[in-house]
Design an enzyme around this catalytic site. Structure first.
Site, PDB file in Angstrom:
ATOM      1  N   CYS A   1       3.145  -4.926   7.119  1.00  0.00           N
ATOM      2  CA  CYS A   1       3.072  -4.751   5.849  1.00  0.00           C
ATOM      3  C   CYS A   1       3.663  -3.926   4.790  1.00  0.00           C
ATOM      4  O   CYS A   1       4.793  -3.203   5.538  1.00  0.00           O
ATOM      5  CB  CYS A   1       1.172  -3.425   5.716  1.00  0.00           C
ATOM      6  SG  CYS A   1      -0.815  -5.083   5.978  1.00  0.00           S
TER       7      CYS A   1
ATOM      8  N   HIS B   1       0.738  -1.402   0.547  1.00  0.00           N
ATOM      9  CA  HIS B   1      -0.048   0.423  -0.069  1.00  0.00           C
ATOM     10  C   HIS B   1       0.853   1.405   0.072  1.00  0.00           C
ATOM     11  O   HIS B   1       1.697   1.259   0.391  1.00  0.00           O
ATOM     12  CB  HIS B   1      -0.883   0.271   1.250  1.00  0.00           C
ATOM     13  CG  HIS B   1       0.033  -0.078   2.441  1.00  0.00           C
ATOM     14  ND1 HIS B   1       0.140   1.124   3.156  1.00  0.00           N
ATOM     15  CD2 HIS B   1      -0.069  -0.732   3.090  1.00  0.00           C
ATOM     16  CE1 HIS B   1       0.666   0.886   4.275  1.00  0.00           C
ATOM     17  NE2 HIS B   1       0.641   0.077   4.551  1.00  0.00           N
TER      18      HIS B   1
END
Length: 550
Positions: free
Chosen positions: A468, A449
């Site tokens: 992440c 992301h």
């Protein structure tokens, strides 16, 4: 060196031509006797040396009616010398030659060479035993080259890429090697198909050769304050010597040994480049720590990562896939092994480590909500909301029920032990996921992301997330993923990233995403790259590699 050992082998072979030839059937009978008289269900033993591939040995010799492989008329063959040479060369694959009965094999070779020098015939029992030891060594080495020596599931619970399966039947492989007379080329067919493996092997070979000439002091140098050109420090002479050792700095006249001068800075910048650091010429803690790595430390790191390459399946060879090397903080987009895109990334910090696995990316979410994991809600959001009643609104968050109904945060008792809600951050420039996320659904809820903390990409150490992967230029990545869809122009992508609502875009075809952990590799030019072991995983692999095979 290969030619040298052949010359030595031929010397002994031809010097012993006067020895009385042995009847081959004698050796075959002894091999059959060894196999048939060992206790059933147990590994075969040859003079107290346990064979490590008993099943393969039995099948191989039974199929050839126990005929010997490694000698001709009682004399060691060229193939026998070739195999012993390859066993010794296995150190350049990061393996231990002693794992392949080398000590016992060398003992027989020495005995036979003495016999040859004296014109004395070799004992049939010795020839039979050496034959079985050499075949066992071939099978065991073949297994390690194809799938690795170490089972990653036993030493690294975070490594979730399924280990490569054995596809080769090693007795058949040995038959091929015998028929072609090519031991080296046959074993090479087992190497990982990734070009980086052979390049890494050559780097390891060079490191081993260099280490023999090493005479430097590799004491740990600690830098309490970053050193810039013009600064003086007692350890500068040591660091200068290390740059010269690695070939990054030529010898030059030094008037003030403790002065960090501009000539030395050029070497530091080259060093930083090879180690994936910010190339600023400043000797900070990260640069100094990397300069502490001795040749042996680099050899160990190379060995560990060649083993990791042997674990990886070859399913992504010549395919389109996304590779994230966690230890390098880098994402590469490959197609047919050509690099289409390279991006800096931020990965999980220690104790929030990014896991190692493979999944398929299937969709993109523009202007996403951040559905905050419960662990972060419990550990960070709730304590902050207790201190500041306006915290939820100030962070552009909202509280929702499991069914997705929005709940007024002022109606919640934040001090209650029960919290039957979810917290999410609404789309917008302040969203922790940034303006887009790239989804490859997995049990870890890890994805790639954007981020609103862009300054972190300038750091050497980019292990800063909760697990992440944050990407530096998400719009460029989105454009690459959607390059076969002309309607997705860069203008449209930027618009989609600036909405107040989510937009999900399904990819036309899923793309494999491979998250790996490599602290060493060699690039297309054969140049070595080393990275910090940010998750401290190398040592466990090294210890397992160093253990004697059983």
């Amino acid at each position: 060196m290969y030619k040298l050992f052949l010359v030595v082998g031929f010397f002994f072979i031809f010097h012993a031509l006067d020895a009385v030839p042995l009847d081959s059937s004698q050796i075959a009978e002894i091999i059959r006797f060894r196999i048939e008289t060992d206790p059933p269900g147990e590994k075969l033993k040859i003079r107290n040396t346990t064979l490590l591939t008993t099943d393969d040995v039995i099948n191989f010799y039974t199929d050839r009616y126990f005929e010997e492989v490694w000698s001709v008329e009682g004399i060691l063959s060229e193939l026998a010398y070739a195999l012993r040479f390859e066993i010794k060369q296995s150190q350049f694959d990061g393996l231990n030659p002693r794992d392949y009965n080398l000590e016992a094999i060398d003992g027989f070779f020495s005995k036979f060479e003495t016999n040859m020098a004296m014109g004395k015939s070799n004992d049939p029992g010795d020839l039979a035993d050496l034959d079985m030891l050499l075949s066992d060594a071939f099978f065991h080495l073949a297994s390690h080259l194809e799938i690795g020596k170490v089972d990653p599931s036993l030493i690294d619970e975070e490594w979730e890429i399924q280990r490569k399966e054995q596809l080769v039947y090693y007795p058949d492989l040995l038959d091929e090697a015998i028929a072609s007379g090519q031991i080296r080329q046959t074993l090479e067919t087992l190497y990982p198909k990734f070009p980086v493996y052979k390049r890494g092997r050559e780097v390891l070979r060079a490191l081993v050769e260099e280490e023999k000439e090493d005479s430097l002091n590799w004491k740990k140098v600690k830098v309490s304050k970053a050193l810039k050109v013009g600064d003086t420090n007692n350890d500068i002479p040591i660091l200068r010597e290390r740059l010269q050792y690695w070939g990054l700095l030529d010898q030059y006249e030094v008037k003030e040994p403790k002065l960090y001068d501009s000539v030395m800075m050029a070497g530091i910048k080259d060093f930083q480049g090879y180690h994936g650091m910010v190339i600023d010429g400043v000797i900070g803690k990260v640069t100094a720590a990397a300069l502490n790595d001795s040749p042996q430390a680099k050899i160990d790191k190379a060995r560990v990562n060649l083993e990791r390459l042997r674990w990886l399946p070859d399913t992504v060879e010549n395919a389109e896939f996304i590779l994230v090397n966690i230890a390098n903080f880098q994402l590469d987009y490959f197609k047919n092994l050509d690099t289409l895109l390279t991006e800096r990334v931020i990965v999980g910090r220690k104790y929030h480590e990014t896991p190692i696995f493979m999944e398929e990316m299937s969709y993109i979410v523009f202007s996403p909500y951040w559905n905050i994991p419960y662990s972060i809600t419990r550990g960070e959001i709730i304590p902050s909301a207790r201190k500041n009643p306006n915290y939820i609104n100030s962070k552009n968050m909202e509280v929702v029920t499991p069914a997705g109904q929005v709940v007024d945060p002022n109606s919640i008792d934040w001090h209650s032990k029960s919290f039957p809600y979810l917290v999410r951050q609404k789309p917008g420039p302040g969203n922790s996921l940034g303006l887009v996320k790239f989804m490859f659904p997995n049990k870890h809820n890890v994805y790639i992301h954007d981020t609103n903390a862009r300054s972190l990409f300038a750091n050497d150490d980019r292990s800063r997330s909760h697990g992440c992967i944050r990407i530096q230029n998400p719009a460029d990545f989105a454009k690459m993923l959607l390059r076969d869809e002309p309607e997705w122009t860069m203008e449209r992508i930027n618009e989609a990233m600036s909405q107040t609502h989510e937009q999900v875009v399904k990819l036309k075809k899923p793309i494999p995403v491979v998250l790996v952990y490599l602290t060493f590799w060699a690039d297309s030019k054969g140049e070595a790259h080393f990275r910090d072991d940010i998750y401290e995983r190398d040592q466990a692999v090294l210890m397992a590699l160093n253990e004697k095979s059983s």
